[in-house]
Motif scaffolding. Sequence first.
Motif, PDB file in Angstrom:
ATOM      1  N   ILE A  68      45.250 -16.764  25.815  1.00  0.00           N
ATOM      2  CA  ILE A  68      44.785 -16.012  24.653  1.00  0.00           C
ATOM      3  C   ILE A  68      45.468 -16.504  23.387  1.00  0.00           C
ATOM      4  O   ILE A  68      44.822 -16.764  22.366  1.00  0.00           O
ATOM      5  CB  ILE A  68      45.051 -14.500  24.832  1.00  0.00           C
ATOM      6  N   ALA A  69      46.791 -16.643  23.453  1.00  0.00           N
ATOM      7  CA  ALA A  69      47.547 -17.077  22.272  1.00  0.00           C
ATOM      8  C   ALA A  69      47.138 -18.483  21.852  1.00  0.00           C
ATOM      9  O   ALA A  69      46.979 -18.767  20.660  1.00  0.00           O
ATOM     10  CB  ALA A  69      49.048 -17.023  22.571  1.00  0.00           C
ATOM     11  N   HIS A  70      46.937 -19.362  22.846  1.00  0.00           N
ATOM     12  CA  HIS A  70      46.571 -20.754  22.546  1.00  0.00           C
ATOM     13  C   HIS A  70      45.188 -20.833  21.900  1.00  0.00           C
ATOM     14  O   HIS A  70      45.005 -21.546  20.903  1.00  0.00           O
ATOM     15  CB  HIS A  70      46.593 -21.577  23.831  1.00  0.00           C
ATOM     16  N   MET A  71      44.223 -20.096  22.440  1.00  0.00           N
ATOM     17  CA  MET A  71      42.863 -20.142  21.906  1.00  0.00           C
ATOM     18  C   MET A  71      42.804 -19.609  20.475  1.00  0.00           C
ATOM     19  O   MET A  71      42.184 -20.212  19.594  1.00  0.00           O
ATOM     20  CB  MET A  71      41.918 -19.332  22.799  1.00  0.00           C
ATOM     21  N   MET A  72      43.457 -18.478  20.224  1.00  0.00           N
ATOM     22  CA  MET A  72      43.392 -17.902  18.883  1.00  0.00           C
ATOM     23  C   MET A  72      44.158 -18.752  17.880  1.00  0.00           C
ATOM     24  O   MET A  72      43.737 -18.899  16.727  1.00  0.00           O
ATOM     25  CB  MET A  72      43.922 -16.467  18.902  1.00  0.00           C
ATOM     26  N   LYS A  73      45.261 -19.319  18.317  1.00  0.00           N
ATOM     27  CA  LYS A  73      46.017 -20.203  17.419  1.00  0.00           C
ATOM     28  C   LYS A  73      45.195 -21.436  17.071  1.00  0.00           C
ATOM     29  O   LYS A  73      45.149 -21.880  15.918  1.00  0.00           O
ATOM     30  CB  LYS A  73      47.325 -20.621  18.104  1.00  0.00           C
ATOM     31  N   LYS A  74      44.498 -21.963  18.052  1.00  0.00           N
ATOM     32  CA  LYS A  74      43.681 -23.157  17.842  1.00  0.00           C
ATOM     33  C   LYS A  74      42.486 -22.869  16.940  1.00  0.00           C
ATOM     34  O   LYS A  74      42.157 -23.658  16.044  1.00  0.00           O
ATOM     35  CB  LYS A  74      43.202 -23.691  19.192  1.00  0.00           C
ATOM     36  N   SER A 120      32.626 -21.709  13.718  1.00  0.00           N
ATOM     37  CA  SER A 120      32.390 -20.885  14.894  1.00  0.00           C
ATOM     38  C   SER A 120      33.645 -20.805  15.749  1.00  0.00           C
ATOM     39  O   SER A 120      34.516 -21.665  15.703  1.00  0.00           O
ATOM     40  CB  SER A 120      31.237 -21.474  15.724  1.00  0.00           C
ATOM     41  N   VAL A 121      33.731 -19.742  16.561  1.00  0.00           N
ATOM     42  CA  VAL A 121      34.851 -19.552  17.462  1.00  0.00           C
ATOM     43  C   VAL A 121      34.313 -19.201  18.838  1.00  0.00           C
ATOM     44  O   VAL A 121      33.138 -18.865  19.006  1.00  0.00           O
ATOM     45  CB  VAL A 121      35.793 -18.435  16.962  1.00  0.00           C
ATOM     46  N   SER A 122      35.181 -19.263  19.832  1.00  0.00           N
ATOM     47  CA  SER A 122      34.763 -19.020  21.207  1.00  0.00           C
ATOM     48  C   SER A 122      34.499 -17.534  21.434  1.00  0.00           C
ATOM     49  O   SER A 122      34.920 -16.668  20.665  1.00  0.00           O
ATOM     50  CB  SER A 122      35.851 -19.492  22.168  1.00  0.00           C
ATOM     51  N   GLU A 123      33.811 -17.246  22.540  1.00  0.00           N
ATOM     52  CA  GLU A 123      33.488 -15.867  22.881  1.00  0.00           C
ATOM     53  C   GLU A 123      34.750 -15.059  23.150  1.00  0.00           C
ATOM     54  O   GLU A 123      34.851 -13.890  22.769  1.00  0.00           O
ATOM     55  CB  GLU A 123      32.568 -15.833  24.106  1.00  0.00           C
ATOM     56  N   LEU A 124      35.737 -15.683  23.790  1.00  0.00           N
ATOM     57  CA  LEU A 124      36.985 -14.979  24.080  1.00  0.00           C
ATOM     58  C   LEU A 124      37.682 -14.556  22.780  1.00  0.00           C
ATOM     59  O   LEU A 124      38.112 -13.403  22.641  1.00  0.00           O
ATOM     60  CB  LEU A 124      37.916 -15.866  24.910  1.00  0.00           C
ATOM     61  N   THR A 125      37.779 -15.489  21.851  1.00  0.00           N
ATOM     62  CA  THR A 125      38.418 -15.168  20.570  1.00  0.00           C
ATOM     63  C   THR A 125      37.670 -14.050  19.856  1.00  0.00           C
ATOM     64  O   THR A 125      38.279 -13.134  19.288  1.00  0.00           O
ATOM     65  CB  THR A 125      38.494 -16.418  19.682  1.00  0.00           C
ATOM     66  N   HIS A 171      34.180 -11.820  11.473  1.00  0.00           N
ATOM     67  CA  HIS A 171      34.738 -12.768  12.445  1.00  0.00           C
ATOM     68  C   HIS A 171      34.336 -14.225  12.186  1.00  0.00           C
ATOM     69  O   HIS A 171      34.580 -15.072  13.033  1.00  0.00           O
ATOM     70  CB  HIS A 171      34.334 -12.397  13.882  1.00  0.00           C
ATOM     71  N   ARG A 172      33.742 -14.538  11.050  1.00  0.00           N
ATOM     72  CA  ARG A 172      33.362 -15.916  10.759  1.00  0.00           C
ATOM     73  C   ARG A 172      33.961 -16.332   9.426  1.00  0.00           C
ATOM     74  O   ARG A 172      34.116 -15.516   8.516  1.00  0.00           O
ATOM     75  CB  ARG A 172      31.836 -16.061  10.742  1.00  0.00           C
ATOM     76  N   LYS A 173      34.302 -17.604   9.320  1.00  0.00           N
ATOM     77  CA  LYS A 173      34.995 -18.110   8.140  1.00  0.00           C
ATOM     78  C   LYS A 173      34.032 -18.841   7.195  1.00  0.00           C
ATOM     79  O   LYS A 173      33.162 -19.583   7.639  1.00  0.00           O
ATOM     80  CB  LYS A 173      36.122 -19.059   8.550  1.00  0.00           C
ATOM     81  N   TYR A 174      34.244 -18.622   5.895  1.00  0.00           N
ATOM     82  CA  TYR A 174      33.418 -19.242   4.866  1.00  0.00           C
ATOM     83  C   TYR A 174      34.304 -19.718   3.718  1.00  0.00           C
ATOM     84  O   TYR A 174      35.284 -19.043   3.364  1.00  0.00           O
ATOM     85  CB  TYR A 174      32.405 -18.247   4.286  1.00  0.00           C
ATOM     86  N   THR A 175      33.956 -20.844   3.158  1.00  0.00           N
ATOM     87  CA  THR A 175      34.570 -21.291   1.913  1.00  0.00           C
ATOM     88  C   THR A 175      33.605 -20.960   0.778  1.00  0.00           C
ATOM     89  O   THR A 175      32.476 -21.433   0.761  1.00  0.00           O
ATOM     90  CB  THR A 175      34.848 -22.808   1.939  1.00  0.00           C
ATOM     91  N   VAL A 176      34.053 -20.132  -0.156  1.00  0.00           N
ATOM     92  CA  VAL A 176      33.202 -19.658  -1.249  1.00  0.00           C
ATOM     93  C   VAL A 176      33.675 -20.305  -2.546  1.00  0.00           C
ATOM     94  O   VAL A 176      34.858 -20.241  -2.887  1.00  0.00           O
ATOM     95  CB  VAL A 176      33.236 -18.126  -1.358  1.00  0.00           C
ATOM     96  N   LYS A 177      32.745 -20.918  -3.265  1.00  0.00           N
ATOM     97  CA  LYS A 177      33.088 -21.668  -4.472  1.00  0.00           C
ATOM     98  C   LYS A 177      32.381 -21.092  -5.693  1.00  0.00           C
ATOM     99  O   LYS A 177      31.528 -20.208  -5.583  1.00  0.00           O
ATOM    100  CB  LYS A 177      32.692 -23.143  -4.291  1.00  0.00           C
ATOM    101  N   LYS A 178      32.771 -21.608  -6.839  1.00  0.00           N
ATOM    102  CA  LYS A 178      32.148 -21.215  -8.102  1.00  0.00           C
ATOM    103  C   LYS A 178      30.629 -21.307  -7.990  1.00  0.00           C
ATOM    104  O   LYS A 178      30.093 -22.294  -7.500  1.00  0.00           O
ATOM    105  CB  LYS A 178      32.648 -22.130  -9.221  1.00  0.00           C
TER     106      LYS A 178
END
Length: 289
Positions: free
Chosen positions: A209-215, A173-178, A59-66
Amino acid sequence: MICLDFQKKKQNLFRKGLPDVVRVLMNEFPEGVSYHTHVHEYPEILFLLEGQSEYEINHRKYTVKKGQIVALNKCTLHAEYSTADHPVKVVTCVLDHVSLRGLEDNCLIPADACPVIDCDEYWDDIKNIFYELCRDNLEKQPFMYEIAQLNISKMIFYIHHLLNRISEENIESVSELTMMVKRYIDENYSKDITLERLSEKFFVSPYHIAHMMKKELGMSPINYLINRRIGEAQRYLILTKYSINQIAELVGYENVNYFNRLFLKKTGYTPAKFRENGEKQKLQGNDLK
């Protein structure tokens, strides 16, 4: 004379011996790669030799590089995306029977540790380890399996040595709801999930819900559900002999024709072609044991 007495300060990283090395793959993706959200039964170590990928891990985003490593524990939820602007060359090591001090079996890192690790001054050593793993596997060198075990064990040592230096600055990071909605979809993706049912379950309006996840994620809950299903379908296609009809049903689609069209739209391949490409990768990688 220099004498090093290791017995006095003996502290083992491995609880039950060295891990098994199931498979080593070196893949290049000049047009980019798109693996939707899925899990693997076994732990994996991935090493980017070239390019850049966007990973979503637990559930968390990462940019992975060389020059960075991705350490995935067993059954870790993850997805990977890259584009032709950053063609990726990656080595993947699939392991089993990993037993490290203070961790559950088949876990490479603590659950709260960042899974993306910079190689720093160990770049050359780590790169050489992966090249040796691939070379020995392809050339079938004598005692290659024992050598692979030693190399992977050294790699795991590097990972634990580098864990203390990890910065969380590249984590989005994202919200608890998401997070709650994502977890629910991840655990129930094969069921009939609609925006209205999500609204009833979490006591908020469908719009919110749709607005939060889209954001926060850049996609709606339903698009996340589709990506989750397609990711699991990719896993089934590569790792199992289930028919395409069976896989469609397993991930929540009763209409196999609709599933085929959706899979093609999301991945650029039909399910059959995706399975064929996966089989070719297995042949190139070959099991070590």
